[in-house]
Design a protein around this motif. Structure first.
Motif, PDB file in Angstrom:
ATOM      1  N   GLY A  33     -60.736 -60.188 -25.845  1.00 57.97           N
ATOM      2  CA  GLY A  33     -59.439 -59.948 -25.238  1.00 57.97           C
ATOM      3  C   GLY A  33     -58.278 -60.257 -26.160  1.00 57.97           C
ATOM      4  N   GLY A  34     -58.563 -60.565 -27.423  1.00 55.67           N
ATOM      5  CA  GLY A  34     -57.530 -61.001 -28.345  1.00 55.67           C
ATOM      6  C   GLY A  34     -56.889 -59.880 -29.139  1.00 55.67           C
ATOM      7  N   GLU A  35     -56.161 -60.304 -30.169  1.00 57.58           N
ATOM      8  CA  GLU A  35     -55.393 -59.377 -30.993  1.00 57.58           C
ATOM      9  C   GLU A  35     -55.359 -59.900 -32.417  1.00 57.58           C
ATOM     10  OE1 GLU A  35     -51.301 -59.447 -29.718  1.00 57.58           O
ATOM     11  OE2 GLU A  35     -51.083 -61.555 -30.230  1.00 57.58           O
ATOM     12  N   GLY A  36     -54.802 -59.106 -33.345  1.00 59.70           N
ATOM     13  CA  GLY A  36     -54.720 -59.617 -34.704  1.00 59.70           C
ATOM     14  C   GLY A  36     -54.090 -58.654 -35.681  1.00 59.70           C
ATOM     15  N   MET A  37     -54.184 -59.050 -36.943  1.00 55.91           N
ATOM     16  CA  MET A  37     -53.673 -58.261 -38.063  1.00 55.91           C
ATOM     17  C   MET A  37     -54.560 -58.604 -39.260  1.00 55.91           C
ATOM     18  SD  MET A  37     -50.790 -56.335 -39.051  1.00 55.91           S
ATOM     19  CE  MET A  37     -49.321 -56.911 -38.199  1.00 55.91           C
ATOM     20  N   ILE A  38     -54.962 -57.616 -40.012  1.00 58.18           N
ATOM     21  CA  ILE A  38     -55.771 -57.869 -41.201  1.00 58.18           C
ATOM     22  C   ILE A  38     -55.123 -57.176 -42.398  1.00 58.18           C
ATOM     23  CG2 ILE A  38     -57.335 -55.924 -40.689  1.00 58.18           C
ATOM     24  CD1 ILE A  38     -59.589 -57.532 -42.008  1.00 58.18           C
ATOM     25  N   GLY A 209     -43.505 -58.990 -52.051  1.00 58.23           N
ATOM     26  CA  GLY A 209     -42.442 -59.722 -52.716  1.00 58.23           C
ATOM     27  C   GLY A 209     -42.984 -60.365 -53.980  1.00 58.23           C
ATOM     28  N   LYS A 210     -42.149 -61.194 -54.615  1.00 61.98           N
ATOM     29  CA  LYS A 210     -42.591 -61.888 -55.827  1.00 61.98           C
ATOM     30  C   LYS A 210     -42.210 -63.356 -55.749  1.00 61.98           C
ATOM     31  CE  LYS A 210     -42.572 -57.911 -58.950  1.00 61.98           C
ATOM     32  NZ  LYS A 210     -44.054 -57.862 -58.989  1.00 61.98           N
ATOM     33  N   TYR A 211     -43.020 -64.183 -56.392  1.00 59.52           N
ATOM     34  CA  TYR A 211     -42.729 -65.612 -56.481  1.00 59.52           C
ATOM     35  C   TYR A 211     -43.154 -66.111 -57.849  1.00 59.52           C
ATOM     36  CZ  TYR A 211     -42.857 -70.624 -55.655  1.00 59.52           C
ATOM     37  OH  TYR A 211     -42.658 -71.974 -55.756  1.00 59.52           O
ATOM     38  N   ARG A 212     -42.170 -66.456 -58.672  1.00 60.41           N
ATOM     39  CA  ARG A 212     -42.420 -66.993 -60.019  1.00 60.41           C
ATOM     40  C   ARG A 212     -43.437 -66.159 -60.799  1.00 60.41           C
ATOM     41  NH1 ARG A 212     -39.589 -71.775 -59.728  1.00 60.41           N
ATOM     42  NH2 ARG A 212     -39.545 -72.752 -57.653  1.00 60.41           N
ATOM     43  N   GLY A 213     -43.225 -64.837 -60.765  1.00 57.22           N
ATOM     44  CA  GLY A 213     -44.071 -63.943 -61.546  1.00 57.22           C
ATOM     45  C   GLY A 213     -45.318 -63.457 -60.846  1.00 57.22           C
ATOM     46  N   HIS A 214     -45.586 -63.975 -59.656  1.00 60.66           N
ATOM     47  CA  HIS A 214     -46.771 -63.548 -58.899  1.00 60.66           C
ATOM     48  C   HIS A 214     -46.368 -62.545 -57.822  1.00 60.66           C
ATOM     49  CE1 HIS A 214     -49.314 -66.659 -60.679  1.00 60.66           C
ATOM     50  NE2 HIS A 214     -48.304 -67.505 -60.488  1.00 60.66           N
ATOM     51  N   GLU A 215     -47.168 -61.485 -57.670  1.00 59.04           N
ATOM     52  CA  GLU A 215     -46.911 -60.535 -56.597  1.00 59.04           C
ATOM     53  C   GLU A 215     -47.476 -61.077 -55.297  1.00 59.04           C
ATOM     54  OE1 GLU A 215     -47.583 -55.833 -55.345  1.00 59.04           O
ATOM     55  OE2 GLU A 215     -48.791 -56.708 -56.951  1.00 59.04           O
ATOM     56  N   LEU A 216     -46.705 -60.974 -54.221  1.00 58.44           N
ATOM     57  CA  LEU A 216     -47.127 -61.419 -52.905  1.00 58.44           C
ATOM     58  C   LEU A 216     -47.371 -60.214 -52.005  1.00 58.44           C
ATOM     59  CD1 LEU A 216     -44.375 -64.142 -52.373  1.00 58.44           C
ATOM     60  CD2 LEU A 216     -46.663 -64.493 -53.304  1.00 58.44           C
ATOM     61  N   ILE A 217     -48.474 -60.232 -51.286  1.00 65.06           N
ATOM     62  CA  ILE A 217     -48.797 -59.180 -50.316  1.00 65.06           C
ATOM     63  C   ILE A 217     -49.155 -59.877 -49.017  1.00 65.06           C
ATOM     64  CG2 ILE A 217     -50.300 -57.228 -49.775  1.00 65.06           C
ATOM     65  CD1 ILE A 217     -50.871 -56.984 -52.779  1.00 65.06           C
ATOM     66  N   SER A 218     -48.488 -59.514 -47.930  1.00 63.69           N
ATOM     67  CA  SER A 218     -48.754 -60.198 -46.669  1.00 63.69           C
ATOM     68  C   SER A 218     -48.616 -59.239 -45.487  1.00 63.69           C
ATOM     69  CB  SER A 218     -47.813 -61.399 -46.524  1.00 63.69           C
ATOM     70  OG  SER A 218     -48.257 -62.244 -45.474  1.00 63.69           O
ATOM     71  N   ALA A 219     -48.817 -59.795 -44.304  1.00 58.81           N
ATOM     72  CA  ALA A 219     -48.844 -58.990 -43.082  1.00 58.81           C
ATOM     73  C   ALA A 219     -47.435 -58.573 -42.668  1.00 58.81           C
ATOM     74  CB  ALA A 219     -49.509 -59.770 -41.960  1.00 58.81           C
ATOM     75  N   PRO A 220     -47.263 -57.321 -42.276  1.00 57.39           N
ATOM     76  CA  PRO A 220     -45.943 -56.822 -41.855  1.00 57.39           C
ATOM     77  C   PRO A 220     -45.581 -57.298 -40.454  1.00 57.39           C
ATOM     78  CG  PRO A 220     -47.580 -55.117 -41.551  1.00 57.39           C
ATOM     79  CD  PRO A 220     -48.301 -56.271 -42.190  1.00 57.39           C
ATOM     80  N   PRO A 221     -44.312 -57.123 -40.040  1.00 53.92           N
ATOM     81  CA  PRO A 221     -43.930 -57.425 -38.658  1.00 53.92           C
ATOM     82  C   PRO A 221     -44.831 -56.661 -37.689  1.00 53.92           C
ATOM     83  CG  PRO A 221     -41.998 -56.992 -39.982  1.00 53.92           C
ATOM     84  CD  PRO A 221     -43.181 -56.629 -40.831  1.00 53.92           C
ATOM     85  N   PRO A 222     -45.131 -57.239 -36.501  1.00 57.70           N
ATOM     86  CA  PRO A 222     -44.419 -58.350 -35.883  1.00 57.70           C
ATOM     87  C   PRO A 222     -44.969 -59.738 -36.183  1.00 57.70           C
ATOM     88  CG  PRO A 222     -45.897 -57.384 -34.301  1.00 57.70           C
ATOM     89  CD  PRO A 222     -46.049 -56.583 -35.559  1.00 57.70           C
ATOM     90  N   VAL A 223     -45.857 -59.899 -37.175  1.00 59.41           N
ATOM     91  CA  VAL A 223     -46.328 -61.242 -37.523  1.00 59.41           C
ATOM     92  C   VAL A 223     -45.496 -61.795 -38.681  1.00 59.41           C
ATOM     93  CG1 VAL A 223     -48.637 -60.831 -36.614  1.00 59.41           C
ATOM     94  CG2 VAL A 223     -48.174 -60.346 -38.997  1.00 59.41           C
ATOM     95  N   GLY A 224     -45.829 -63.014 -39.142  1.00 62.71           N
ATOM     96  CA  GLY A 224     -44.890 -63.775 -39.959  1.00 62.71           C
ATOM     97  C   GLY A 224     -44.955 -63.620 -41.461  1.00 62.71           C
ATOM     98  N   GLY A 225     -45.654 -62.609 -41.977  1.00 61.49           N
ATOM     99  CA  GLY A 225     -45.758 -62.476 -43.424  1.00 61.49           C
ATOM    100  C   GLY A 225     -44.421 -62.308 -44.116  1.00 61.49           C
ATOM    101  N   LEU A 226     -43.533 -61.558 -43.492  1.00 64.58           N
ATOM    102  CA  LEU A 226     -42.212 -61.331 -44.079  1.00 64.58           C
ATOM    103  C   LEU A 226     -41.449 -62.641 -44.217  1.00 64.58           C
ATOM    104  CD1 LEU A 226     -40.079 -59.306 -45.060  1.00 64.58           C
ATOM    105  CD2 LEU A 226     -39.329 -59.065 -42.688  1.00 64.58           C
ATOM    106  N   SER A 227     -41.534 -63.497 -43.221  1.00 66.25           N
ATOM    107  CA  SER A 227     -40.842 -64.788 -43.267  1.00 66.25           C
ATOM    108  C   SER A 227     -41.387 -65.666 -44.398  1.00 66.25           C
ATOM    109  CB  SER A 227     -40.991 -65.524 -41.928  1.00 66.25           C
ATOM    110  OG  SER A 227     -40.425 -64.773 -40.879  1.00 66.25           O
ATOM    111  N   VAL A 228     -42.697 -65.656 -44.591  1.00 67.06           N
ATOM    112  CA  VAL A 228     -43.309 -66.440 -45.665  1.00 67.06           C
ATOM    113  C   VAL A 228     -42.782 -65.976 -47.022  1.00 67.06           C
ATOM    114  CG1 VAL A 228     -45.479 -66.998 -46.835  1.00 67.06           C
ATOM    115  CG2 VAL A 228     -45.384 -66.967 -44.344  1.00 67.06           C
ATOM    116  N   ILE A 229     -42.725 -64.657 -47.227  1.00 61.36           N
ATOM    117  CA  ILE A 229     -42.239 -64.119 -48.496  1.00 61.36           C
ATOM    118  C   ILE A 229     -40.767 -64.450 -48.690  1.00 61.36           C
ATOM    119  CG2 ILE A 229     -41.714 -61.957 -49.704  1.00 61.36           C
ATOM    120  CD1 ILE A 229     -44.398 -60.898 -48.700  1.00 61.36           C
ATOM    121  N   GLN A 230     -39.953 -64.348 -47.649  1.00 62.06           N
ATOM    122  CA  GLN A 230     -38.539 -64.698 -47.763  1.00 62.06           C
ATOM    123  C   GLN A 230     -38.357 -66.161 -48.162  1.00 62.06           C
ATOM    124  OE1 GLN A 230     -37.246 -63.474 -43.820  1.00 62.06           O
ATOM    125  NE2 GLN A 230     -36.010 -61.829 -44.701  1.00 62.06           N
ATOM    126  N   ILE A 231     -39.134 -67.042 -47.532  1.00 64.19           N
ATOM    127  CA  ILE A 231     -39.046 -68.478 -47.843  1.00 64.19           C
ATOM    128  C   ILE A 231     -39.400 -68.736 -49.303  1.00 64.19           C
ATOM    129  CG2 ILE A 231     -40.122 -70.717 -47.383  1.00 64.19           C
ATOM    130  CD1 ILE A 231     -40.388 -69.732 -44.423  1.00 64.19           C
TER     131      ILE A 231
END
Length: 239
Positions: A33-38, A209-231
């Protein structure tokens, strides 16, 4: 997941097997009955993709006063089965029945109840007691299962076996869908046959996004990957 890797499966095979197994042994946090993002990165093509299988509100859901937090009326159209089978079909190498076998075994043969699960059952005992089918599984003999006890769930095992044999169609359009709709109708829920039949997992672009030369790839909205990259990109401006 490790068993599937050792048997020759790839990372997606292992992730799907682990997700179905977690749905059995951590029913408080996941399940059919759950949900997710991969988010999947393909080393061969150096490309990434996200599969969004968040749950969806039933079309007829109405909450004049407030949205319930528990019970049949609070349930949304589940995404786990669609998302995990989509990931396996597109990017896995093993058949569905193979990667679901560990979860089926855990449901049939039982698993050891963790202190966390036991505590959650105790904390929610009053609500569980009002749902006899659930109580029969997690409150055997009328008492919450203690840590260290063995929990078997033959009905869940049967549902998993049906999905493993017939694929997601039996969950969203077939026998299991009909049972969910009937259960909801009898207990104030909002599921309809069309809600379930129209549900689809959505393939999306990951956020980057990028962080100190590393490429970041994360989950799109509506989950929190965008917030992690912004931080991280804010933190990159500081020593």
């Amino acid at each position: 997941g490790l068993k599937i890797l050792k048997a020759g499966g790839n990372a997606v095979d292992a992730a799907v097997a682990a997700a179905f197994a977690i749905g059995v042994v951590e029913p408080n946090a996941s399940g059919l009955g759950g949900e997710g993002m991969i988010v999947i990165y393909r080393a061969d093509t150096k490309t990434a993709v996200a599969i969004d299988y968040r749950s969806a509100a039933p079309a007829s859901a109405k909450f004049p006063k407030k949205t319930p937090t528990a019970g049949h009326a609070a349930a949304a159209i589940p995404g786990n089965v669609a998302g995990l089978t989509t990931a396996l079909e597109k990017y896995g190498t093993m058949p569905l029945h193979r990667v679901m076998a560990p979860a089926i075994g855990l449901a049939e043969q039982g698993f050891t109840v963790s202190p966390t699960l036991s505590g959650i059952i105790q904390d929610n005992f009053d609500r569980i007691a009002k749902n006899p089918p659930l109580a029969a599984v997690v409150c055997q003999d009328g008492l919450p299962l203690e840590a260290g006890a063995t929990l078997k769930n033959p009905d869940l095992a049967l549902s998993l076996r049906k999905i493993a044999a017939f694929g997601p169609a039996i969950f969203y359009e077939g026998e299991l869908a009909e049972m969910m709709v009937a259960e909801m109708a009898a207990n104030g829920g909002f599921f309809s046959k069309s809600d379930l039949a129209s549900y689809k997992a959505v393939v999306r672009e990951p956020v980057r996004g990028k962080y100190r030369g590393h490429e970041l790839i994360s989950a799109p909205p509506p989950v929190g990957g965008l917030s992690v990259i912004q931080i991280l990109q804010i933190l990159e401006n500081f020593d």
